[in-house]
Design an enzyme around this catalytic site. Structure first.
Site, mmCIF file in Angstrom:
data_model
loop_
_atom_site.group_PDB
_atom_site.id
_atom_site.type_symbol
_atom_site.label_atom_id
_atom_site.label_comp_id
_atom_site.label_asym_id
_atom_site.label_seq_id
_atom_site.Cartn_x
_atom_site.Cartn_y
_atom_site.Cartn_z
ATOM 1 N N ILE A 127 -1.551 -10.441 -2.608
ATOM 2 C CA ILE A 127 -2.856 -11.003 -2.992
ATOM 3 C C ILE A 127 -3.433 -11.512 -1.671
ATOM 4 O O ILE A 127 -3.013 -12.546 -1.165
ATOM 5 C CB ILE A 127 -2.720 -12.125 -4.038
ATOM 6 C CG1 ILE A 127 -2.099 -11.580 -5.326
ATOM 7 C CG2 ILE A 127 -4.094 -12.747 -4.320
ATOM 8 C CD1 ILE A 127 -1.890 -12.617 -6.422
ATOM 9 N N PRO A 128 -4.373 -10.755 -1.092
ATOM 10 C CA PRO A 128 -4.728 -10.920 0.327
ATOM 11 C C PRO A 128 -5.664 -12.083 0.663
ATOM 12 O O PRO A 128 -6.781 -11.882 1.144
ATOM 13 C CB PRO A 128 -5.381 -9.580 0.655
ATOM 14 C CG PRO A 128 -6.037 -9.178 -0.621
ATOM 15 C CD PRO A 128 -5.101 -9.656 -1.707
ATOM 16 N N CYS A 129 -5.191 -13.298 0.484
ATOM 17 C CA CYS A 129 -6.011 -14.462 0.843
ATOM 18 C C CYS A 129 -6.220 -14.544 2.351
ATOM 19 O O CYS A 129 -7.146 -15.210 2.818
ATOM 20 C CB CYS A 129 -5.420 -15.753 0.292
ATOM 21 S SG CYS A 129 -3.767 -16.111 0.883
ATOM 22 N N HIS A 130 -5.401 -13.833 3.140
ATOM 23 C CA HIS A 130 -5.584 -13.816 4.594
ATOM 24 C C HIS A 130 -6.893 -13.134 4.985
ATOM 25 O O HIS A 130 -7.363 -13.298 6.101
ATOM 26 C CB HIS A 130 -4.390 -13.141 5.291
ATOM 27 C CG HIS A 130 -4.196 -11.702 4.933
ATOM 28 N ND1 HIS A 130 -3.502 -11.313 3.803
ATOM 29 C CD2 HIS A 130 -4.599 -10.559 5.541
ATOM 30 C CE1 HIS A 130 -3.488 -9.989 3.735
ATOM 31 N NE2 HIS A 130 -4.146 -9.505 4.782
ATOM 32 N N ARG A 131 -7.515 -12.421 4.064
ATOM 33 C CA ARG A 131 -8.772 -11.715 4.353
ATOM 34 C C ARG A 131 -10.003 -12.587 4.141
ATOM 35 O O ARG A 131 -11.122 -12.122 4.309
ATOM 36 C CB ARG A 131 -8.859 -10.446 3.507
ATOM 37 C CG ARG A 131 -7.767 -9.438 3.838
ATOM 38 C CD ARG A 131 -7.857 -8.187 2.992
ATOM 39 N NE ARG A 131 -6.678 -7.357 3.236
ATOM 40 C CZ ARG A 131 -6.162 -6.513 2.337
ATOM 41 N NH1 ARG A 131 -6.717 -6.391 1.148
ATOM 42 N NH2 ARG A 131 -5.100 -5.808 2.643
#
Length: 165
Positions: A127-131
């Protein structure tokens, strides 16, 4: 009630702790310290979703995977799950600001709540919260550390920055 299983996978950013069961992956977090345990579950003893998770993380770090296809079961409030689901819509190698994320969820005024939910994302990388970045393009707020966020965004960028010197 099912019994959660924990397994570990060594990544370039630290050891990933993967927790889940037959209902799906509940969490993936990164540990700062070297970690190994004699009680490590062998791959054949893991639920299929956890075997798939280890394989797909390996492919991601090898630069061979841009999307994850895993059975997820994150635990959180209804609002948090809504935010995490929206994070899945941010494509590989793209970023979105917290404001854009709030707009995508239909409430510009919820920016702080969205940022808070992003910070509680239990499923690292997948779940790409780094984006999600600051409105000024800054790499703000990342539970795994800003250096990991920068590494992940650089890893996903097909144009590698060249040094002039």
């Amino acid at each position: 009630m099912s019994n959660l299983i924990t397994t570990y996978y060594k990544t370039p950013l630290g050891t990933a702790e993967i927790v889940g069961d037959n209902n799906g992956i509940q969490s993936i977090s990164v540990l700062d310290d070297e970690f190994s345990t004699p009680l490590e579950v062998t791959n054949s003893d893991l639920p299929k979703c956890m075997q798939d998770c280890r394989t797909q993380l390996e492919e991601y770090f090898a630069g061979e995977r841009m999307e994850f296809d895993l059975k997820l079961n994150p635990q959180g409030t209804t609002f948090q799950k809504k935010v995490w689901k929206e994070l899945l819509n941010i494509p590989f190698n793209k970023t979105r600001t917290y404001l854009e994320q709030s707009k995508a969820l239909g409430d510009v005024k919820a920016i702080r709540a969205v940022a808070s939910a992003n910070g509680k994302n239990p499923i690292w990388i997948v779940i790409p919260c780094h984006r999600v970045i600051g409105s000024d393009g800054s790499l703000t707020g990342y539970a795994g550390g800003i250096w990991r966020k920068k590494w992940l965004l650089d890893h996903e960028n097909p144009v590698k920055q060249q040094s002039l010197f």
